[in-house]
Write a protein that holds these residues in place. Structure first.
Motif, PDB file in Angstrom:
ATOM      1  N   ARG A  71       0.843  -1.203   0.000  1.00  0.00           N
ATOM      2  CA  ARG A  71       0.000   0.000   0.000  1.00  0.00           C
ATOM      3  C   ARG A  71       0.870   1.242   0.000  1.00  0.00           C
ATOM      4  O   ARG A  71       1.918   1.281   0.650  1.00  0.00           O
ATOM      5  N   ASP A  72       0.416   2.269  -0.707  1.00  0.00           N
ATOM      6  CA  ASP A  72       1.011   3.595  -0.604  1.00  0.00           C
ATOM      7  C   ASP A  72      -0.128   4.526  -0.218  1.00  0.00           C
ATOM      8  O   ASP A  72      -0.852   5.049  -1.075  1.00  0.00           O
ATOM      9  N   ASN A  73      -0.295   4.704   1.068  1.00  0.00           N
ATOM     10  CA  ASN A  73      -1.442   5.482   1.541  1.00  0.00           C
ATOM     11  C   ASN A  73      -1.345   6.949   1.146  1.00  0.00           C
ATOM     12  O   ASN A  73      -2.364   7.618   0.960  1.00  0.00           O
ATOM     13  N   ALA A  74      -0.155   7.448   0.992  1.00  0.00           N
ATOM     14  CA  ALA A  74       0.004   8.847   0.582  1.00  0.00           C
ATOM     15  C   ALA A  74      -0.550   9.079  -0.820  1.00  0.00           C
ATOM     16  O   ALA A  74      -1.109  10.137  -1.119  1.00  0.00           O
ATOM     17  N   LYS A  75      -0.385   8.079  -1.682  1.00  0.00           N
ATOM     18  CA  LYS A  75      -0.875   8.201  -3.060  1.00  0.00           C
ATOM     19  C   LYS A  75      -2.250   7.565  -3.226  1.00  0.00           C
ATOM     20  O   LYS A  75      -2.832   7.629  -4.305  1.00  0.00           O
ATOM     21  N   ASN A  76      -2.735   6.895  -2.171  1.00  0.00           N
ATOM     22  CA  ASN A  76      -4.030   6.202  -2.228  1.00  0.00           C
ATOM     23  C   ASN A  76      -4.019   5.120  -3.307  1.00  0.00           C
ATOM     24  O   ASN A  76      -4.938   5.003  -4.130  1.00  0.00           O
ATOM     25  N   THR A  77      -2.944   4.324  -3.288  1.00  0.00           N
ATOM     26  CA  THR A  77      -2.805   3.249  -4.263  1.00  0.00           C
ATOM     27  C   THR A  77      -2.404   1.948  -3.577  1.00  0.00           C
ATOM     28  O   THR A  77      -1.908   1.949  -2.449  1.00  0.00           O
ATOM     29  N   VAL A  78      -2.641   0.857  -4.279  1.00  0.00           N
ATOM     30  CA  VAL A  78      -2.071  -0.443  -3.932  1.00  0.00           C
ATOM     31  C   VAL A  78      -1.260  -0.895  -5.136  1.00  0.00           C
ATOM     32  O   VAL A  78      -1.784  -0.950  -6.255  1.00  0.00           O
ATOM     33  N   ASP A  79      -0.003  -1.176  -4.905  1.00  0.00           N
ATOM     34  CA  ASP A  79       0.912  -1.499  -5.998  1.00  0.00           C
ATOM     35  C   ASP A  79       1.255  -2.980  -6.002  1.00  0.00           C
ATOM     36  O   ASP A  79       1.275  -3.631  -4.952  1.00  0.00           O
ATOM     37  N   LEU A  80       1.542  -3.489  -7.185  1.00  0.00           N
ATOM     38  CA  LEU A  80       1.982  -4.875  -7.339  1.00  0.00           C
ATOM     39  C   LEU A  80       3.315  -4.847  -8.075  1.00  0.00           C
ATOM     40  O   LEU A  80       3.356  -4.581  -9.284  1.00  0.00           O
ATOM     41  N   GLN A  81       4.383  -5.083  -7.333  1.00  0.00           N
ATOM     42  CA  GLN A  81       5.715  -5.152  -7.927  1.00  0.00           C
ATOM     43  C   GLN A  81       5.914  -6.569  -8.462  1.00  0.00           C
ATOM     44  O   GLN A  81       5.823  -7.544  -7.704  1.00  0.00           O
ATOM     45  N   MET A  82       6.195  -6.686  -9.739  1.00  0.00           N
ATOM     46  CA  MET A  82       6.337  -7.987 -10.377  1.00  0.00           C
ATOM     47  C   MET A  82       7.760  -8.129 -10.914  1.00  0.00           C
ATOM     48  O   MET A  82       8.169  -7.351 -11.788  1.00  0.00           O
ATOM     49  N   ASN A  83       8.477  -9.076 -10.374  1.00  0.00           N
ATOM     50  CA  ASN A  83       9.856  -9.334 -10.798  1.00  0.00           C
ATOM     51  C   ASN A  83       9.957 -10.710 -11.442  1.00  0.00           C
ATOM     52  O   ASN A  83       9.059 -11.545 -11.293  1.00  0.00           O
ATOM     53  N   SER A  84      11.051 -10.942 -12.124  1.00  0.00           N
ATOM     54  CA  SER A  84      11.313 -12.245 -12.758  1.00  0.00           C
ATOM     55  C   SER A  84      10.107 -12.714 -13.554  1.00  0.00           C
ATOM     56  O   SER A  84       9.672 -13.868 -13.438  1.00  0.00           O
ATOM     57  N   LEU A  85       9.598 -11.847 -14.363  1.00  0.00           N
ATOM     58  CA  LEU A  85       8.376 -12.152 -15.108  1.00  0.00           C
ATOM     59  C   LEU A  85       8.605 -13.276 -16.106  1.00  0.00           C
ATOM     60  O   LEU A  85       9.693 -13.403 -16.701  1.00  0.00           O
ATOM     61  N   LYS A  86       7.560 -14.072 -16.278  1.00  0.00           N
ATOM     62  CA  LYS A  86       7.589 -15.227 -17.172  1.00  0.00           C
ATOM     63  C   LYS A  86       6.503 -15.058 -18.235  1.00  0.00           C
ATOM     64  O   LYS A  86       5.504 -14.366 -18.004  1.00  0.00           O
TER      65      LYS A  86
END
Length: 124
Positions: A71-86
Motif C-alpha cells: 500500500r502507498d497510503n500517501a498516493k491512495n494506491t495499492v501497488d503490485l511489484q512484479m519481478n522475474s516475469l515469465k
C-alpha cells in the motif's frame, strides 16, 4: 470506490513491472484489495491480496517470491511489484476492492469494486 489499474506493458522474460491500483471516491486503506488476472482462453485467477488492517498479504503459489503487493497510503494506491516475469504471467490484470471486514482473500466473491484492466505481456 472507483478503481483504475495502470502500469502494464510489454516486458522481456526476467524483467519487472509495477502495477498500480489508484482509487477515487474513497480512501483505499478502508478496503481489502486484490489483484487478479485473466489470460486469453483461461479463467480469471487471483494473484495477490492485501488486507486493510495490518496489511496482511497473500499470493497465489505461482507468483510467490516474485511478486510483492503493498500500500502507498500517501498516493491512495495499492501497488503490485512484479519481478522475474515469465511468459505465463501474460494476462489482463485487474484490481478490486472488498469491504474492510473481508480481510485478505484470494476468493473473488467478496470483491465488489473492480477497475478496468491493464495488459501485461511478457515476451521476447
Amino acid at each position: 470506490v472507483q478503481l483504475q489499474a495502470s502500469g502494464g506493458g510489454l516486458v522481456q522474460p526476467g524483467g519487472s513491472l509495477t502495477l498500480s491500483c489508484a482509487a477515487s471516491g474513497s480512501t483505499l486503506d478502508y478496503y481489502a484489495v486484490g489483484w487478479f488476472r485473466q489470460a486469453p482462453g483461461k479463467e480469471r485467477e487471483a494473484v495477490s491480496c492485501i488486507s486493510n488492517v495490518h496489511s496482511n498479504t497473500d499470493y497465489v503459489d505461482s507468483v510467490k517470491g516474485r511478486f510483492t503487493i503493498s500500500r502507498d497510503n500517501a498516493k491512495n494506491t495499492v501497488d503490485l511489484q512484479m519481478n522475474s516475469l515469465k511468459p505465463e504471467d501474460t494476462a489482463l490484470y485487474y484490481c478490486a476492492a472488498a469491504g474492510g471486514r473481508v480481510g485478505c482473500t484470494l476468493d473473488s466473491a467478496p470483491y465488489v469494486s473492480w477497475g478496468q484492466g491493464t495488459q501485461v505481456t511478457v515476451s521476447s
